[in-house]
Structures are given as C-alpha cells and as structure tokens.
Scaffold this motif. Structure first.
Motif, PDB file in Angstrom:
ATOM      1  N   UNK A 193      30.743  -3.242  31.708  1.00  0.00           N
ATOM      2  CA  UNK A 193      29.968  -2.752  30.567  1.00  0.00           C
ATOM      3  C   UNK A 193      28.791  -3.656  30.219  1.00  0.00           C
ATOM      4  N   UNK A 194      28.869  -4.928  30.586  1.00  0.00           N
ATOM      5  CA  UNK A 194      27.771  -5.855  30.303  1.00  0.00           C
ATOM      6  C   UNK A 194      27.855  -7.013  31.286  1.00  0.00           C
ATOM      7  N   UNK A 195      26.676  -7.569  31.603  1.00  0.00           N
ATOM      8  CA  UNK A 195      26.627  -8.698  32.523  1.00  0.00           C
ATOM      9  C   UNK A 195      25.408  -9.559  32.199  1.00  0.00           C
ATOM     10  N   UNK A 196      25.651 -10.812  31.895  1.00  0.00           N
ATOM     11  CA  UNK A 196      24.578 -11.779  31.662  1.00  0.00           C
ATOM     12  C   UNK A 196      24.806 -12.927  32.630  1.00  0.00           C
TER      13      UNK A 196
ATOM     14  N   UNK B  48      30.123 -11.461  20.450  1.00  0.00           N
ATOM     15  CA  UNK B  48      29.914 -10.327  21.347  1.00  0.00           C
ATOM     16  C   UNK B  48      30.986  -9.265  21.175  1.00  0.00           C
ATOM     17  N   UNK B  49      32.248  -9.676  21.132  1.00  0.00           N
ATOM     18  CA  UNK B  49      33.347  -8.708  21.049  1.00  0.00           C
ATOM     19  C   UNK B  49      33.224  -7.825  19.817  1.00  0.00           C
ATOM     20  N   UNK B  50      32.965  -8.437  18.677  1.00  0.00           N
ATOM     21  CA  UNK B  50      32.852  -7.647  17.456  1.00  0.00           C
ATOM     22  C   UNK B  50      31.626  -6.733  17.484  1.00  0.00           C
ATOM     23  N   UNK B  51      30.502  -7.227  17.982  1.00  0.00           N
ATOM     24  CA  UNK B  51      29.288  -6.410  18.035  1.00  0.00           C
ATOM     25  C   UNK B  51      29.433  -5.274  19.036  1.00  0.00           C
ATOM     26  N   UNK B  52      30.035  -5.565  20.187  1.00  0.00           N
ATOM     27  CA  UNK B  52      30.186  -4.542  21.215  1.00  0.00           C
ATOM     28  C   UNK B  52      31.117  -3.427  20.769  1.00  0.00           C
ATOM     29  N   UNK B  53      32.137  -3.777  19.960  1.00  0.00           N
ATOM     30  CA  UNK B  53      33.132  -2.790  19.520  1.00  0.00           C
ATOM     31  C   UNK B  53      32.929  -2.384  18.060  1.00  0.00           C
ATOM     32  N   UNK B  54      31.717  -2.550  17.571  1.00  0.00           N
ATOM     33  CA  UNK B  54      31.446  -2.251  16.159  1.00  0.00           C
ATOM     34  C   UNK B  54      31.797  -0.818  15.795  1.00  0.00           C
ATOM     35  N   UNK B  55      31.627   0.093  16.717  1.00  0.00           N
ATOM     36  CA  UNK B  55      31.901   1.510  16.446  1.00  0.00           C
ATOM     37  C   UNK B  55      33.307   1.929  16.866  1.00  0.00           C
ATOM     38  N   UNK B  56      34.111   0.973  17.304  1.00  0.00           N
ATOM     39  CA  UNK B  56      35.469   1.275  17.775  1.00  0.00           C
ATOM     40  C   UNK B  56      36.471   0.783  16.750  1.00  0.00           C
TER      41      UNK B  56
ATOM     42  N   UNK C  74      22.824  -5.295  25.297  1.00  0.00           N
ATOM     43  CA  UNK C  74      21.960  -5.974  24.320  1.00  0.00           C
ATOM     44  C   UNK C  74      22.775  -6.922  23.443  1.00  0.00           C
ATOM     45  N   UNK C  75      23.970  -6.506  23.060  1.00  0.00           N
ATOM     46  CA  UNK C  75      24.827  -7.372  22.247  1.00  0.00           C
ATOM     47  C   UNK C  75      25.257  -8.608  23.034  1.00  0.00           C
ATOM     48  N   UNK C  76      25.487  -8.440  24.333  1.00  0.00           N
ATOM     49  CA  UNK C  76      25.867  -9.580  25.170  1.00  0.00           C
ATOM     50  C   UNK C  76      24.717 -10.578  25.262  1.00  0.00           C
ATOM     51  N   UNK C  77      23.527 -10.087  25.492  1.00  0.00           N
ATOM     52  CA  UNK C  77      22.361 -10.970  25.598  1.00  0.00           C
ATOM     53  C   UNK C  77      22.091 -11.671  24.272  1.00  0.00           C
ATOM     54  N   UNK C  78      22.268 -10.940  23.169  1.00  0.00           N
ATOM     55  CA  UNK C  78      22.052 -11.538  21.849  1.00  0.00           C
ATOM     56  C   UNK C  78      23.079 -12.631  21.567  1.00  0.00           C
ATOM     57  N   UNK C  79      24.338 -12.398  21.951  1.00  0.00           N
ATOM     58  CA  UNK C  79      25.391 -13.390  21.713  1.00  0.00           C
ATOM     59  C   UNK C  79      25.134 -14.660  22.521  1.00  0.00           C
ATOM     60  N   UNK C  80      24.696 -14.500  23.764  1.00  0.00           N
ATOM     61  CA  UNK C  80      24.390 -15.672  24.594  1.00  0.00           C
ATOM     62  C   UNK C  80      23.203 -16.430  24.014  1.00  0.00           C
ATOM     63  N   UNK C  81      22.183 -15.701  23.595  1.00  0.00           N
ATOM     64  CA  UNK C  81      21.002 -16.353  23.021  1.00  0.00           C
ATOM     65  C   UNK C  81      21.362 -17.102  21.743  1.00  0.00           C
ATOM     66  N   UNK C  82      22.192 -16.485  20.910  1.00  0.00           N
ATOM     67  CA  UNK C  82      22.611 -17.130  19.672  1.00  0.00           C
ATOM     68  C   UNK C  82      23.494 -18.347  19.950  1.00  0.00           C
ATOM     69  N   UNK C  83      24.294 -18.285  20.989  1.00  0.00           N
ATOM     70  CA  UNK C  83      25.231 -19.362  21.277  1.00  0.00           C
ATOM     71  C   UNK C  83      24.634 -20.554  21.998  1.00  0.00           C
ATOM     72  N   UNK C  84      23.407 -20.394  22.532  1.00  0.00           N
ATOM     73  CA  UNK C  84      22.749 -21.493  23.236  1.00  0.00           C
ATOM     74  C   UNK C  84      21.477 -21.869  22.497  1.00  0.00           C
ATOM     75  N   UNK C  85      21.491 -22.935  21.723  1.00  0.00           N
ATOM     76  CA  UNK C  85      20.303 -23.335  20.970  1.00  0.00           C
ATOM     77  C   UNK C  85      19.096 -23.550  21.877  1.00  0.00           C
ATOM     78  N   UNK C  86      17.915 -23.242  21.354  1.00  0.00           N
ATOM     79  CA  UNK C  86      16.685 -23.343  22.140  1.00  0.00           C
ATOM     80  C   UNK C  86      16.445 -24.755  22.636  1.00  0.00           C
TER      81      UNK C  86
END
Length: 688
Positions: free
Chosen positions: A345-348, A602-610, A313-325
């Motif tokens: 761990x993630x694939x978009x 993505x990196x920061x969101x994916x590792x937020x709990x690490x 979910x964090x990967x998809x959110x980062x891609x969506x945020x990084x590509x303007x509509x």
C-alpha cells in the motif's frame, strides 16, 4: 514467259535475319513484358501492398489502486494516445492550415508541391526543400529515417499513398497528431498540451493551438521556453494561415495574437508520486513477469498496482516529519502491506529520491535487532518450548553452545536487568535479551530459522544463539512480510505490487491471482499478537508513542548500534520502518527512537477512515489466570498480583498454586492444589 523467268531469276533474294537482330527483337519483347509486369506489380503493391508495422512509441502509465496515475515510464518518450475527438478542433485546423492546406484534396502526395520542391532543389543543387504532406510526414515518422535522400523520398511517397488508401483522412490526422514531436520530450498533442499548458488537448484555445501547431517545424527553435520571441512569431504565422484559409475571423486572429498564454514552466525533474515504488514495479514487470523492457518504456502499457496514493502521501509525510531537516544524512525506509491479501500500500525507499534512488526497503544489510524476537518467540510457542507462564531470570548470564565449546555473553541495553525472574510478556515489552537467549536455547536456532523461512525471510541466517537478538541482516521488506503473517491470523500472502497489465489496445497481458496459505495456526498467530500488544503498555519500548495510537496495535522495536527499527501491525495494515545511515555509521540515542514515531504517525493517518478493530480470537486459544510467582493457576489465597494470559490450547497451566494455600493453612486438596487443579475456584476460572 522467258522474260518473266529471267526477271525472277535476277530479283534480289530476302536477306536472312541475323542472330543479332533476333536477339534484339527478343530483348525488346522481354523488356516490354518486364515493363508490363513491373507496372502490374507496382499497381498491385500500390493498391494492395501491406504497410510495415508502424512504431508509435508512447509512455507506460503506472496506476494506483484507485485509478490515480502515479508515474509515466517514458524511456525518453512522453506520449499519451488520444482519439481525434479528444483533440481541440482548433489544433486540427491550425495544423492543416500551416502544414498541408491541400490535405483534403491530395491522395497522400501533393504533386504540385512536389514539383515545386524538385525545381527548387535542382536550382540550388541540394535537397533542402521539403513540401511533404501531413501523410508523408506521418509515413516518415512511422516507417523511415529522416535522412534527405531521393530513395527515402520515393519510399515516403509510396507509404503515404498506401496510408491514404488504408485510412480515412480523419484517421490519418489522428495518427499524425499522436505521433508528431512537440519538443521537450513531448510526443503527440495530449502530452504537449499537458507539458505547455497543463490541460488536456481537448481544451486548447485558438491561441494555444496556434502555438502548438507551429512547434513541429522546429521543436527546439520554436520552443516557447528556449526561444519565446521566435515561438511568438511562429504562432502569428499560424494565425495568419488560419485566417487565410477562413478558419477564423480577423477579430479572432487579433484577439488570439494579443492573448497571454500562461505557459507552464518546465519541471526541473519529473518525479513520480511514488518514485521508489515505480522503480520497483518496473523491475518486477521485467524480471519476474518477463515483460520486455522496450515494451515497458515505449509500449503504452497501463500497469495497475496495489499502492494507495493517499496512504503513500501519509507515509512520505511521516518519514519527513520523523527525520529533522538538520540530519540530512540520516535515512529511513518504510513499507506498508495489507496482510489480508499481500497488497503493498505504500513504499518509501529514502528521504529524497532526487538525490538518491537507492531503495532501502530492499536493503538486506541491516540487523533487525530485537524486532526479530517475535519470530523466535513464535517458534518457541509453536514447539511448546515456552508459554506465557514461562519465567527466566533477567541477569548477566553465560550461555554455552556447540557442545559447550563456545560461550555467548549477551547483555541488555545499557546493562539494565530486572535481577529476578520475569515472564514472557514482560520480557517482550522490555525487550529483555537474556530471556530471549534462554528461549532460543530451549527451542534451538535451527527451528527458528525454519520459522523465519516460512514467514518469508530469505536472507542468510546462522544457527547460533545470537540469532535470537537479530544479529543477521534482513530487509524491511522481509520483516514486513513476516509480521504480516501474524496480522493475517497465520495466513501468508506473498507481497504483490502489480494486479494487472494492459497493452496499448486495452488487452490484458498479465493479471495477478493473489492467494493465501496458512503457515501458522490462527491460534499461534493470535497468542503472538496478544503478547506483542504489551510493547505499548507502560514499561514497554513502544509506550512513548502509545498516546498517538487510537486502535489495537501489536509490534516490536529493534535497536542496534547503527539501526533503529519498528515493525508493527493492525488487522488491516503491517508496517516496517527502518532508520539509520547508509554507511552503517552509529546512531545516537535520540536517533534510535525515530522509528517508532514514524510508525505511529503513519499508521493512524493511513487508517484514519478505518474504524478501530480488535484482533479476533480464534479457536484453539484459552485464557488462564495464574500466579506469576509460581506459574500455576491462581488460588483464592494467592496474592492479588494475578496474571491473566492467553495460551495455545493444551499448553495452559493445569495445576493450582499450593504455595500460598499451605501458608494460609487448610487442605490443598480442598483447593485443588497438587491434585490436578480441580477446586471450585479452578473450575470457575476455566469457565470464565
């Protein structure tokens, strides 16, 4: 006596038995024997004959590392098998009441109903009357076609009788309620309950059960979505059947008839939580693991994978945020791998799976640009062709190769040069192309290709100087695999997506046994990583996103006319991001900077709990402070701009700078200059 003799002489003699009579008698006995034999065989088959293998198609589930269902591979069939205890008793009672009230009394075939059906069929000279019991319907769905012939009816009756002899009534009900079709691709009570009411079958109310029980007679005609009025009338009919069989009271029937059901809207399109990954898992299972495609589509497998739904979910959110509509044609791909074990761990694979199912993670038609340089630099460091103290001039340069028969003219981005000597760290941070080509000329492109192969890059590469600048296409998957070796301290773990596969009965039919192989020395991996951390320093190509990162990170950007890359890693996660257009259309300067923010967010969101962790320094690495102007160990008289770097043990500078000692006066030998670096200062720095 004479009369007696005469009487005997004139009495009629018995007629001889004709051949025809003998034949008739024999045929009669043979017929009787055959009938007895057939009766015996029929009784034996009815009592002991084996049922054919029934085909209950059910959807295969793809499950993430935490047990979350990511997708169902249906192959046109949406079914989840459950126990009878996990189906609402109201649905069981409603089904029996409307379909087969004598279910608990007959032995598979309801003779009363069959006689009535035959009479109706003869009167109308057609085969329009059903009168099939639940057991017969189950037999038909499991073993037969739905053609209306007497041959099929006879087989159906025989199979039904054998089912009754083989299974208990509750087992037959369980099979039936998991097999029957409820419309809109839903087979079985569990799938139907989730499709229409978004709840498990165990939680169905009387009203909901009545609606579902009425659908199988005409799945399309009684669909609450297609024909709501007919569905409502059919539900009322089922409630009346429940009332007539004393399964509910009149008050319950009235209350259930008036109750609004809140039927769930049909989804426009079933898209999994990680659609590109789900497609990849299916492909791997079929092409690499040898699982039959039909078994994948219909066998009810449970495929356990490495993907983490939260990280996805964090990967998809980062891609969506990084590509303007507004930039609807601009595409992106992201793949994240745990370098410690190779788990994906993630694939978009793109910005919108519904519009385009092409997975760009595996597109090997994109030039990686400068993101390929770390592979080349690692090769040169391993071969001792360069070190962190090596310096080359950053200025327009001509390079001769192929026996001086060819010339290569590389240039820096926007033709910006330092116009002076720079070191390896500065060259990596600023992505200087002249330094990179000087390096590949020192080590040789063949050696670089060998390193790329070790790291997991299999795309075609040519042994020419431009290889240093990433001019040969590779895929994001390959780049993430290669960088994972740096992050994994030199150990290579083949990327995997599937950990194990269970069949419909819970038996393990595949289990992964991941392992790692050391392809680089831990020291080389660390030195490379240490240099790549400079990309986020001031002046580095990743500095603009450094404020987004709260942990040690190494990585490298890459930009070509039509591609923007950022590949980076922490000790726990390696990520490759690509941004560009499918048809290779040129990207703008703004679009060229889209990849790095996607990586950072993505990196920061994916590792937020690490908790943040540094890259551990292994044995075989030494630290040395040297004068960048001379690449020699710094002496006390050297200018204050000393540089401290890490080296593979044995490649660090050993001589102390004498240039500034001479200018300051004094004996170079007193300072170790020119004499092997044995001054007290050198000893102190080495000890430090």
């Amino acid at each position: 006596m004479e009369q007696t003799d005469d009487a005997q002489e004139h009495s009629p003699k018995p007629r001889p038995v004709s051949r025809w009579t003998k034949l008739r008698r024999r045929l009669g006995w043979l017929t009787l024997f055959s009938l007895l034999l057939l009766s015996g065989c029929g009784f034996y088959m009815l009592r002991y004959g084996a049922l054919p293998a029934g085909a209950i198609m059910q959807s295969t589930q793809i499950i993430d590392s935490e047990g979350v269902v990511l997708a169902s591979v249906q192959g046109g069939v949406n079914r989840q098998i459950v126990k009878l205890a996990d189906i609402s008793p109201w649905l069981v009672k409603a089904t029996v009441a409307i379909e087969d009230r004598r279910f608990y009394e007959h032995a598979g075939v309801d003779l009363h109903g069959l006689a009535r059906a035959a009479w109706v069929d003869m009167r109308h000279m057609s085969k329009q009357q059903g009168a099939s019991t639940l057991t017969q319907q189950l037999a038909r769905n499991l073993y037969l076609s739905h053609e209306r012939t007497w041959t099929r009816k006879i087989k159906e009756a025989w199979y039904a009788a054998r089912l009754e002899q083989t299974y208990s009534k509750d087992e037959i009900l369980e099979l039936y309620l998991n097999q029957i079709y409820y419309g809109h691709g839903a087979y079985g009570a569990e799938a139907a309950a989730k499709l229409y009411f978004n709840k498990p079958a165990k939680q169905l109310s009387i009203a909901e059960s009545a609606l579902l029980a009425g659908i199988p007679k005409g799945p399309r005609y009684y669909s609450p979505h297609l024909h709501p009025e007919e569905s409502k009338a059919r539900r009322q009919q089922v409630l009346e059947a429940l009332l007539e069989t004393r399964q509910i009271t009149a008050q319950q029937a009235e209350k259930s008839a008036a109750k609004p059901l809140g039927i769930r809207a049909l989804p426009e399109e079933q898209v999994s939580a990680a659609p590109y990954f789900a497609d990849y898992v299916k492909k791997i299972a079929i092409e690499k693991l040898g699982i039959d495609e039909r078994l994948i589509n219909e066998g009810g497998l449970r495929i356990y994978t490495t993907l983490d739904a939260r990280v996805q979910r964090q990967a998809e959110a980062a891609v969506k945020q990084g590509l303007p509509a507004g930039e609807s044609e601009l595409q992106a791909a992201l793949i994240a791998i745990d370098p410690r074990n190779g788990y994906i761990k993630a694939m978009v694979g793109g910005r919108n799976y519904r519009r385009n199912q092409y997975n760009r993670v595996f597109a090997s038609s994109r030039q990686p640009g400068s993101s390929f340089k770390p592979i080349m630099y690692a090769t040169a460091l391993e071969q001792h062709a360069i070190t962190a103290a090596t310096r080359f001039r950053s200025e327009p340069t001509l390079f001769y190769f192929d026996g001086n028969r060819q010339i290569y003219r590389p240039s820096n981005y926007n033709n910006r040069y330092f116009n002076g000597e720079i070191g390896l760290r500065q060259a990596i941070a600023a992505s200087d192309n002249i330094f990179a080509v000087n390096t590949i000329m020192q080590v040789g492109p063949e050696q670089v290709i060998g390193m790329a192969r070790k790291l997991g890059i299999h795309s075609p590469l040519n042994a020419v100087p431009s290889l240093a600048l990433g001019t040969f296409p590779v895929s994001p998957f390959e780049m993430a695999s290669a960088y994972s070796v740096f992050a994994g301290q030199g150990r290579k773990a083949e990327p995997i997506a599937i950990t194990r596969i269970l069949d419909a009965k819970g038996r393990v039919i595949y289990e992964a046994h991941p392992s790692t192989t050391e392809v680089l020395s831990p020291a080389l991996a660390y030195v490379t990583t240490h240099l790549l951390e400079s990309v986020f320093d001031r002046g580095g190509t990743g500095h603009r996103v450094s404020s987004l990162l709260k942990r040690p990170v190494a990585g490298k950007s890459g930009t070509t006319d039509s591609d923007a890359w950022f590949v980076g890693y922490t000790p726990e996660l390696t990520t490759a991001v690509w941004v560009g257009y499918d048809r290779g259309r040129p990207i703008t300067s703004t679009e060229a900077h889209r990849a790095a923010p996607i990586f950072a967010h993505f990196t920061e969101a994916a590792l937020a709990d690490v908790p943040p962790s540094s890259f551990p320094m292994p044995e075989g690495v030494v630290s040395a402070t040297f004068d960048p102007a001379t690449s020699l160990l710094a002496a006390p008289e050297c200018p204050a701009e000393w540089t401290t770097e890490v080296f593979l043990s044995g490649t660090e500078p050993t001589e102390t700078c004498a240039l500034h000692q001479d200018k300051a006066g004094g004996d170079p030998a007193d300072h170790g200059g020119g004499g092997g670096g044995r001054s007290w200062w050198h000893k102190f720095r080495k000890w430090w």
